[in-house]
Design an enzyme around this catalytic site. Structure first.
Site, PDB file in Angstrom:
ATOM      1  CG  ASP A   1      -2.025   0.936   1.209  1.00  0.00           C
ATOM      2  OD1 ASP A   1      -1.917   1.942   0.510  1.00  0.00           O
ATOM      3  OD2 ASP A   1      -3.031   0.704   1.899  1.00  0.00           O
TER       4      ASP A   1
ATOM      5  CG  HIS B   1      -6.235   5.492   4.599  1.00  0.00           C
ATOM      6  ND1 HIS B   1      -5.969   5.906   3.328  1.00  0.00           N
ATOM      7  CD2 HIS B   1      -5.904   4.181   4.636  1.00  0.00           C
ATOM      8  CE1 HIS B   1      -5.482   4.890   2.621  1.00  0.00           C
ATOM      9  NE2 HIS B   1      -5.444   3.825   3.386  1.00  0.00           N
TER      10      HIS B   1
ATOM     11  CB  CYS C   1      -3.133  10.993   2.094  1.00  0.00           C
ATOM     12  SG  CYS C   1      -4.847  11.065   1.599  1.00  0.00           S
TER      13      CYS C   1
HETATM   14 ZN    ZN Z   1      -4.442   2.113   2.832  1.00  0.00          ZN
END
Ligand code: ZN
Length: 336
Positions: free
Chosen positions: A40, A239, A270
């Site tokens: 990720d 998150h 992000c």
């Molecule tokens: Zn994630």
């Protein structure tokens, strides 16, 4: 050219885990922390980490006591060159006894590659928002469920002759809201979770892909998921985009979730909130649980050593986390 939408999809979360098990004297941990940074995190930054550095990082994560690591993704190398070496990374990670080696696959082709590489578990991202699904994989929910069924059939055929069965998990991305669709109705999420379970996957987890969840919503949706799926209700992938990552993790814990995804140093950032961590930071999450007296089986000093390995491999990448900045409190002792 990789479209942002497609990147966002593969960012889209997933993860399933061992069903929660009650603590007992023989149980090494109360909670499962599943490290997702090598997949990720790395897929969402532009820097490409060398295979050797990934292996060193995974070694350090395993040495810190992490029992499950999502080491990569079997997608087209054209789409995600950062993860083109996933098969080699899997091979390396398999050397660690007791480590569950996972990989993300978006389709049957990826599943075949993952099985050939020898992973212990595969995880598929399924978008709870149909708009997200269409934009990113050009598949409706029905088409994605067909793909999922094909993957399950393939894994079952593999397991019929394999010494150790491979698990299949689904992570429902955008389960708490979608940047394309906006609100994702709770009933729609649960319907899709049930359809995935009917397709034969072992577990279905919920992912706050866009960092839109709040603790009340996390409680409600995980409660529903557990009511409908029982032990097949999976992990929380949260998150910290809007600063609620740990609050949401605590809310999930409160309603019985025992498996959590997180990323060392919140790697990946992000795209929606510059300066904010994407994934919940492993160091902070482990600290919170251990300080509460819950055993994670993960050693915080070991995580800091793994963070140093990561820093060396990605010197220009921002690393997040409050605990690594502040240090452990005086007198703090982890739970054993
Ligand atoms: Zn994630």
């Amino acid at each position: 050219m990789i479209s942002l939408e497609r990147i966002t999809f593969y960012l889209s979360e997933r993860k399933i885990h061992t069903p929660m098990t009650p603590a007992s004297p023989s149980s090494p941990a109360d909670l499962l922390i599943s490290e997702v940074g090598p997949r990720d995190g790395l897929q969402s930054i532009s820097a490409v980490m060398s295979t050797a550095a990934k292996c060193r990082w995974i070694d350090a994560l395993a040495a810190a006591g992490l029992r499950e690591i999502e080491v990569g993704s079997f997608v087209s190398p054209k789409l995600l060159p950062q993860l083109a070496d996933t098969a080699a990374v899997v091979q390396h990670a398999l050397r660690h006894p007791g480590l569950r080696v996972m990989a993300l696959v978006p389709n049957l082709r990826g599943a075949q590659a993952a099985l050939a590489a020898g992973v212990h578990k595969i995880t598929l991202p399924v978008s709870a928002s149909e708009a997200h699904s269409l934009a990113n994989v050009r598949k409706t929910h029905a088409e994605m469920l067909d793909e999922l069924c094909a993957v399950v059939q393939r894994v079952r055929a593999h397991n019929a002759t394999a010494p150790t069965p491979v698990g299949v998990e689904v992570g429902l991305s955008t389960a708490f809201g979608c940047t394309l669709q906006g609100v994702v109705p709770q009933d729609a999420v649960i319907r899709l979770a049930l359809a995935c379970a009917e397709a034969g996957v072992d577990e279905v987890g919920l992912s706050d892909t866009t960092g839109m969840a709040n603790p009340a919503q996390v409680r409600r949706l995980f409660r529903r998921l557990q009511q409908e799926l029982g032990e097949r209700a999976g992990a929380a992938h949260l998150h910290n985009t809007r600063g609620l990552g740990l609050a949401n993790a605590l809310a999930a814990l409160d309603v019985g979730v025992r498996a959590f995804d997180s990323s060392l140093a919140g790697l990946g950032g992000c795209p929606y909130a510059p300066g904010a961590s994407g994934n919940v930071v492993t160091e902070d999450l482990v600290f919170m649980f251990e300080a509460m007296g819950l055993r994670t089986g993960v050693d915080l000093d070991g995580l800091l050593r793994a963070r140093a390995v990561l820093r060396e491999a990605l010197p220009d990448e921002p690393l997040y986390g409050m605990v690594p900045e502040a240090g452990l409190p005086q007198g703090f002792s982890p739970t054993h």
